[in-house]
Enzyme design. Structure first.
Site, short mmCIF file in Angstrom:
data_model
loop_
_atom_site.label_atom_id
_atom_site.label_comp_id
_atom_site.label_asym_id
_atom_site.label_seq_id
_atom_site.Cartn_x
_atom_site.Cartn_y
_atom_site.Cartn_z
N PHE A 103 0.53 -4.21 -2.50
CA PHE A 103 0.61 -5.61 -2.92
C PHE A 103 0.37 -5.77 -4.42
O PHE A 103 0.77 -6.78 -5.02
CB PHE A 103 -0.39 -6.46 -2.13
CG PHE A 103 -1.80 -6.43 -2.65
CD1 PHE A 103 -2.28 -7.43 -3.48
CD2 PHE A 103 -2.67 -5.41 -2.28
CE1 PHE A 103 -3.58 -7.40 -3.95
CE2 PHE A 103 -3.98 -5.38 -2.74
CZ PHE A 103 -4.43 -6.38 -3.59
N LYS A 104 -0.23 -4.77 -5.05
CA LYS A 104 -0.51 -4.86 -6.48
C LYS A 104 0.78 -4.95 -7.31
O LYS A 104 0.75 -5.35 -8.48
CB LYS A 104 -1.33 -3.66 -6.94
CG LYS A 104 -2.62 -3.43 -6.16
CD LYS A 104 -3.64 -4.52 -6.39
CE LYS A 104 -4.91 -4.29 -5.61
NZ LYS A 104 -5.76 -3.23 -6.12
N ASP A 105 1.93 -4.59 -6.71
CA ASP A 105 3.19 -4.67 -7.44
C ASP A 105 3.50 -6.09 -7.90
O ASP A 105 4.10 -6.29 -8.96
CB ASP A 105 4.34 -4.15 -6.58
CG ASP A 105 4.35 -2.64 -6.45
OD1 ASP A 105 4.07 -1.95 -7.45
OD2 ASP A 105 4.64 -2.13 -5.35
N THR A 136 -3.90 -0.27 -7.77
CA THR A 136 -3.64 -1.05 -8.97
C THR A 136 -3.00 -0.20 -10.07
O THR A 136 -2.02 -0.61 -10.70
CB THR A 136 -4.94 -1.68 -9.50
OG1 THR A 136 -5.43 -2.63 -8.56
CG2 THR A 136 -4.71 -2.38 -10.83
#
Length: 430
Positions: A103-105, A136
């Site tokens: 999800f850090k994308d 991250t």
């Protein structure tokens, strides 16, 4: 819209200035001066269009305001499916379809798009310094790789990330410099914060952050919660409740801020691994940072969650109100493994260890009689944790093409002591 520090000792500043700085001069985190309401939205909008609508109040009168739709279209070009689980009214919001399968994308790509714009025409390069507990750093490295005028220095705790995470962190090269620190994530995070607060260093080497302390990472994460909630309400008539696995609290804070804007989000429940700083606080103990412990859900191995400052800011430092608004539960490694194996054996579902903590929390909520439509935030693809997941489910996991391409690249990382002086030396040598 102006932005102020959670510590109330820094002047208000513009969004662009806050993005470039990363951390406020007084050591606090930037937050919006006021909390806007989203005036209108459309369930028929694309994800990028929803993102632009949600972020627009924060970009008002900023230098980046006119290019916001373009920034969103550039950063958010992959899916965020909300899929039904086998258990009734339960869902999983898959946030791992970006280039590094985490999800850090979302936040990393949006921040990179913003800072690349702000760097245009500037002679001095900008150095992004980022601490990572696993995902991250790779997302930031991928987002900023070969961006002109920007260098990235990534710090990760040596031996405390999965093998595939470690490979991702070191596989970029070029303008990406990776340090494997002989310590914990908290050591890495403390070193980064000290660098960002070092005025003498900043004069020599302009710095910014890409951790969740950055507005450019935090604010865009509201978008996927907003889009999922709007679509779900349009399709079912139900408000979407969330279970969010969290370590540094940035992802959860994005959902919480989105809810304050009037979006159709219901309850927000938090799940951690054995690092139980937040569960202890929400169970009534005084907030007390701890030394982090290593777990199989390593991206949440955080003993001093930075975004707790933002959470307290949102509730005006009222501990009673804050504890009344949220609950948090710690899930240990044995329970994480049990959930991964059982849900696969019963339903064919496969989760990464972080997502499994949230699934365990959701199961406990259901057992306690909690009703409604719920979604678990799936923060990483399980193939990033094959050494944990595959033995539990008894089969190999297919690797997403983007992740497979990164794993084929050679990787290297420089050893670094868990001391600020070691990082400072790296930053100064360029």
């Amino acid at each position: 819209m102006k932005f102020v520090s959670t510590r109330h000792a820094a002047p208000a500043t513009s969004l662009s200035q806050a993005l470039a700085a990363g951390l406020a001069p007084d050591g606090g985190l930037y937050v919006p001066e006021h909390r806007p309401q989203l005036q209108s939205w459309s369930a028929q909008a694309s994800f990028a269009q929803t993102a632009a609508a949600v972020l627009a109040p924060y970009f008002q009168d900023d230098a980046l305001e006119t290019v916001l739709p373009e920034l969103c279209a550039q950063a958010f070009n992959f899916d965020t499916p909300l899929r039904a689980l086998a258990t009734a009214d339960d869902h999983v919001l898959e946030l791992f379809h970006g280039p590094t399968a985490a999800f850090k994308d979302f936040g990393a790509r949006f921040l990179a798009a913003c800072l690349a714009r702000l760097q245009q025409g500037r002679e001095r390069p900008l150095t992004i310094v980022v601490a990572t507990s696993g995902d991250t750093g790779a997302a930031v490295a991928a987002a900023f790789h070969r961006q002109p005028g920007i260098r990235v220095v990534v710090l990760y705790p040596d031996g405390r990330v999965s093998p595939r995470q470690a490979h991702q962190l070191g596989c970029f090269g070029d303008n990406i410099h990776t340090l494997r620190v002989a310590g914990s994530f908290d050591d890495c995070q403390a070193m980064v914060k000290q660098a960002l607060g070092d005025r003498e260093l900043q004069d020599a080497v302009p710095l910014s952050s890409a951790n969740s302390i950055s507005l450019g990472r935090w604010l865009p994460q509201m978008s996927y919660y907003a889009h999922a909630a709007l679509l779900h309400q349009a399709q079912t008539g139900h408000v979407l409740n969330l279970v969010i696995p969290t370590g540094n609290l940035g992802n959860a804070m994005a959902a919480i801020l989105a809810r304050t804007m009037g979006l159709p989000l219901g309850q927000i429940a938090l799940a951690t691994n054995a690092n139980d700083v937040l569960p202890r606080y929400f169970h009534g103990e005084a907030y007390q940072a701890q030394t982090s412990v290593a777990t199989i859900a390593n991206a949440m191995d955080v003993g001093a969650p930075s975004n707790f400052e933002r959470l307290r800011w949102l509730y005006n430092d009222d501990d009673v109100a804050l504890r009344g608004a949220f609950t948090a539960e710690a899930v240990d490694d044995a329970a994480i493994r049990e959930v991964i194996k059982r849900r696969h054996d019963l339903h064919g579902e496969v989760f990464c260890p972080h997502t499994a903590t949230a699934v365990a929390r959701l199961e406990h909520l259901r057992a306690a009689g909690v009703q409604g439509h719920w979604a678990v935030a799936a923060t990483a693809h399980p193939a990033k944790f094959e050494s944990v997941v595959e033995p539990l489910i008894g089969r190999p996991l297919p690797v997403p093409p983007a992740l497979a391409a990164l794993l084929e690249r050679p990787a290297r990382a420089e050893a670094c002591a868990p001391a600020y002086g070691a990082l400072r030396e790296v930053l100064l040598r360029g």
